[in-house]
Scaffold this motif. Structure first.
Motif, mmCIF file in Angstrom:
data_model
loop_
_atom_site.group_PDB
_atom_site.id
_atom_site.type_symbol
_atom_site.label_atom_id
_atom_site.label_comp_id
_atom_site.label_asym_id
_atom_site.label_seq_id
_atom_site.Cartn_x
_atom_site.Cartn_y
_atom_site.Cartn_z
ATOM 1 N N LYS A 3 -37.476 64.491 -109.554
ATOM 2 C CA LYS A 3 -36.121 64.153 -109.104
ATOM 3 C C LYS A 3 -35.316 65.402 -108.753
ATOM 4 O O LYS A 3 -34.509 65.374 -107.830
ATOM 5 N N ASN A 4 -35.530 66.512 -109.477
ATOM 6 C CA ASN A 4 -34.786 67.732 -109.161
ATOM 7 C C ASN A 4 -35.073 68.209 -107.737
ATOM 8 O O ASN A 4 -34.179 68.652 -107.037
ATOM 9 N N ASN A 7 -33.329 65.775 -105.282
ATOM 10 C CA ASN A 7 -31.881 66.005 -105.233
ATOM 11 C C ASN A 7 -31.504 67.201 -104.357
ATOM 12 O O ASN A 7 -30.356 67.315 -103.940
ATOM 13 N N LEU A 8 -32.440 68.077 -104.082
ATOM 14 C CA LEU A 8 -32.170 69.253 -103.243
ATOM 15 C C LEU A 8 -32.402 68.996 -101.754
ATOM 16 O O LEU A 8 -32.068 69.843 -100.927
ATOM 17 N N SER A 13 -28.595 59.335 -97.086
ATOM 18 C CA SER A 13 -29.447 58.161 -97.257
ATOM 19 C C SER A 13 -30.006 57.578 -95.961
ATOM 20 O O SER A 13 -31.141 57.132 -95.923
ATOM 21 N N ARG A 16 -32.860 60.101 -94.971
ATOM 22 C CA ARG A 16 -33.765 60.636 -95.999
ATOM 23 C C ARG A 16 -34.964 59.721 -96.078
ATOM 24 O O ARG A 16 -34.840 58.542 -96.414
#
Length: 153
Positions: A3-4, A7-8, A13, A16
């Motif tokens: 997830k990290n 998130n970058l 949306s 993505r």
């Protein structure tokens, strides 16, 4: 689990194209994306018979196979990301993609990428897209860099 990294990603949306990352290491990445049936590009491509445009297939392959891996490799080199710095801008410098199958609305696709090299800030990968049956949709060689990455020593 990753997830990290997700998130970058520098995408909102509607643009993505990464849902999940299954595996990620210094040699490659695997992940998936399910195409939304109400995505903006299906309205006119093609009327009454929607098909995913090749440029969107290429973008999915680039986001998972090049951008996710590139962010990971930059972070893995010992740099630390500071979210207050300038945002990341991934730049696709070249692609060579062969398409084998169409992708329909609602279809889940799996992207596997193997690093060819990462040097002098440029990443080159061999990227393939498969359907859930394991059949090849597209394959290509992708190269790119990430500018203004916001990574500091």
């Amino acid at each position: 689990m990753y997830k990290n990294i997700l998130n970058l990603l520098p995408y909102k949306s509607s643009f993505r194209f990464v849902d999940h990352i299954y595996s990620l290491d210094t040699d490659g990445v695997s992940g998936d994306y399910t195409l939304r049936e109400d995505a903006f590009f299906y309205e006119d491509h093609f009327v009454g018979n929607p098909v995913t445009p090749g440029v969107i297939i290429t973008e999915i392959m680039a986001q998972i196979g090049l951008v996710v891996l590139g962010i990971f490799l930059i972070m893995h080199e010992g740099d630390v990301y500071d979210a207050s710095d300038e945002p990341m801008f991934p730049l696709l410098t070249s692609t060579d993609v062969a398409f084998n199958k169409v992708v329909l609305p609602g279809q889940k696709v799996i992207v596997n990428s193997k690093k060819v090299y990462f040097r002098f800030g440029k990443l080159k990968c061999d990227v393939e897209m498969l359907d859930t049956k394991g059949e090849l949709i597209a394959r290509g060689i992708f190269s790119g860099i990430i500018k203004n990455a916001g990574f500091k020593k």
